[in-house]
Design a protein around this motif. Structure first.
Motif, PDB file in Angstrom:
ATOM      1  N   TRP A  43       0.847  -1.172   0.000  1.00  0.00           N
ATOM      2  CA  TRP A  43       0.000   0.000   0.000  1.00  0.00           C
ATOM      3  C   TRP A  43       0.887   1.227   0.000  1.00  0.00           C
ATOM      4  N   GLU A  44       0.564   2.184  -0.838  1.00  0.00           N
ATOM      5  CA  GLU A  44       1.255   3.472  -0.766  1.00  0.00           C
ATOM      6  C   GLU A  44       0.483   4.309   0.234  1.00  0.00           C
ATOM      7  N   TYR A  62      -2.962  11.614   8.451  1.00  0.00           N
ATOM      8  CA  TYR A  62      -3.467  10.272   8.161  1.00  0.00           C
ATOM      9  C   TYR A  62      -3.653  10.058   6.665  1.00  0.00           C
ATOM     10  N   SER A  63      -3.291   8.881   6.210  1.00  0.00           N
ATOM     11  CA  SER A  63      -3.436   8.477   4.815  1.00  0.00           C
ATOM     12  C   SER A  63      -4.870   8.001   4.573  1.00  0.00           C
ATOM     13  N   ASP A  64      -5.294   8.024   3.318  1.00  0.00           N
ATOM     14  CA  ASP A  64      -6.608   7.480   2.958  1.00  0.00           C
ATOM     15  C   ASP A  64      -6.567   5.964   2.822  1.00  0.00           C
ATOM     16  N   ALA A  65      -5.368   5.391   2.793  1.00  0.00           N
ATOM     17  CA  ALA A  65      -5.243   3.941   2.612  1.00  0.00           C
ATOM     18  C   ALA A  65      -5.708   3.201   3.853  1.00  0.00           C
ATOM     19  N   LYS A  66      -6.521   2.184   3.646  1.00  0.00           N
ATOM     20  CA  LYS A  66      -6.953   1.282   4.717  1.00  0.00           C
ATOM     21  C   LYS A  66      -6.199  -0.024   4.498  1.00  0.00           C
ATOM     22  N   THR A  85       7.702   8.835  11.943  1.00  0.00           N
ATOM     23  CA  THR A  85       7.090   7.958  12.929  1.00  0.00           C
ATOM     24  C   THR A  85       5.724   7.586  12.383  1.00  0.00           C
ATOM     25  N   VAL A  86       5.385   6.299  12.431  1.00  0.00           N
ATOM     26  CA  VAL A  86       4.127   5.829  11.870  1.00  0.00           C
ATOM     27  C   VAL A  86       3.183   5.411  12.990  1.00  0.00           C
ATOM     28  N   HIS A  87       1.917   5.791  12.822  1.00  0.00           N
ATOM     29  CA  HIS A  87       0.851   5.453  13.765  1.00  0.00           C
ATOM     30  C   HIS A  87      -0.167   4.598  13.026  1.00  0.00           C
ATOM     31  N   LEU A  88      -0.547   3.463  13.613  1.00  0.00           N
ATOM     32  CA  LEU A  88      -1.617   2.635  13.057  1.00  0.00           C
ATOM     33  C   LEU A  88      -2.833   2.792  13.951  1.00  0.00           C
ATOM     34  N   LEU A  89      -3.919   3.259  13.362  1.00  0.00           N
ATOM     35  CA  LEU A  89      -5.148   3.505  14.106  1.00  0.00           C
ATOM     36  C   LEU A  89      -6.195   2.479  13.683  1.00  0.00           C
ATOM     37  N   CYS A  90      -6.811   1.839  14.666  1.00  0.00           N
ATOM     38  CA  CYS A  90      -7.843   0.841  14.409  1.00  0.00           C
ATOM     39  C   CYS A  90      -8.973   1.081  15.400  1.00  0.00           C
ATOM     40  N   GLU A 116      -8.682  -3.771  10.293  1.00  0.00           N
ATOM     41  CA  GLU A 116      -8.308  -2.785   9.279  1.00  0.00           C
ATOM     42  C   GLU A 116      -7.693  -1.578   9.993  1.00  0.00           C
ATOM     43  N   TYR A 117      -6.568  -1.114   9.466  1.00  0.00           N
ATOM     44  CA  TYR A 117      -5.840   0.003  10.073  1.00  0.00           C
ATOM     45  C   TYR A 117      -5.784   1.193   9.122  1.00  0.00           C
ATOM     46  N   THR A 118      -5.745   2.360   9.726  1.00  0.00           N
ATOM     47  CA  THR A 118      -5.473   3.595   9.001  1.00  0.00           C
ATOM     48  C   THR A 118      -4.059   4.005   9.380  1.00  0.00           C
ATOM     49  N   VAL A 119      -3.277   4.435   8.396  1.00  0.00           N
ATOM     50  CA  VAL A 119      -1.888   4.806   8.640  1.00  0.00           C
ATOM     51  C   VAL A 119      -1.779   6.311   8.832  1.00  0.00           C
ATOM     52  N   GLY A 120      -1.147   6.705   9.930  1.00  0.00           N
ATOM     53  CA  GLY A 120      -0.840   8.108  10.189  1.00  0.00           C
ATOM     54  C   GLY A 120       0.662   8.273  10.221  1.00  0.00           C
ATOM     55  N   ILE A 121       1.142   9.399   9.706  1.00  0.00           N
ATOM     56  CA  ILE A 121       2.594   9.618   9.643  1.00  0.00           C
ATOM     57  C   ILE A 121       2.924  10.968  10.270  1.00  0.00           C
TER      58      ILE A 121
END
Length: 146
Positions: A43-44, A62-66, A85-90, A116-121
């Motif tokens: 996933w990009e 936060y990215s739109d990628a799930k 730093t990456v954050h995974l939000l679920c 399913e996670y949302t990626v935050g950077i």
């Protein structure tokens, strides 16, 4: 004599072709295209920094990628010239936060199945700076090279 020379020339040509083929195959195996092709899923999760962090505010974009892992491991590849730093939000789970991922480096999140996670950077960069990150399903710790 003439036949021996022709046979020798034929063997030399075949040898050169074989060596060339091996070099091309080796180059391809070390390329980003090969790594993308062999990755189970990619996933990009690139984002544009929403605003600059200050001592009083830690900004996560936060990215739109799930993303969803089938292997239980998600690996983030930092494709920038700066640390992220990456954050995974679920939903319903505690947010997962990586260590600082150095420029070109990777970080693997363990035990991330069935959700399913949302990626935050987060990055210490100016507003509107492109932040490039890719996420792979599985452990892929080879650093990114251009």
């Amino acid at each position: 004599m003439v036949v021996k020379k022709k046979v020798t020339i034929a063997f030399v040509i075949i040898g050169i072709l074989a060596i060339s083929t091996m070099i091309i195959f080796s180059t391809y195996k070390s390329s980003e295209a090969y790594r993308k092709a062999k990755a189970k899923t990619q996933w990009e999760c690139s984002v544009v920094c929403a605003e600059k962090s200050t001592p009083d505010s830690y900004v996560i974009t936060y990215s739109d990628a799930k993303i969803l892992s089938n292997t239980g491991v998600l690996t983030v590849q930092n494709r920038n010239d700066f640390d992220i730093t990456v954050h995974l939000l679920c939903e319903g789970k505690q947010e997962l936060v990586s260590d600082s991922i150095p420029a070109g480096g990777c970080y693997s999140f363990q035990n991330v199945t069935d959700k399913e996670y949302t990626v935050g950077i987060h990055a210490e960069v100016d507003e509107n700076t492109d932040i490039k990150a890719f996420v792979y399903d599985g452990k892929d710790t080879e650093p990114y090279t251009r």
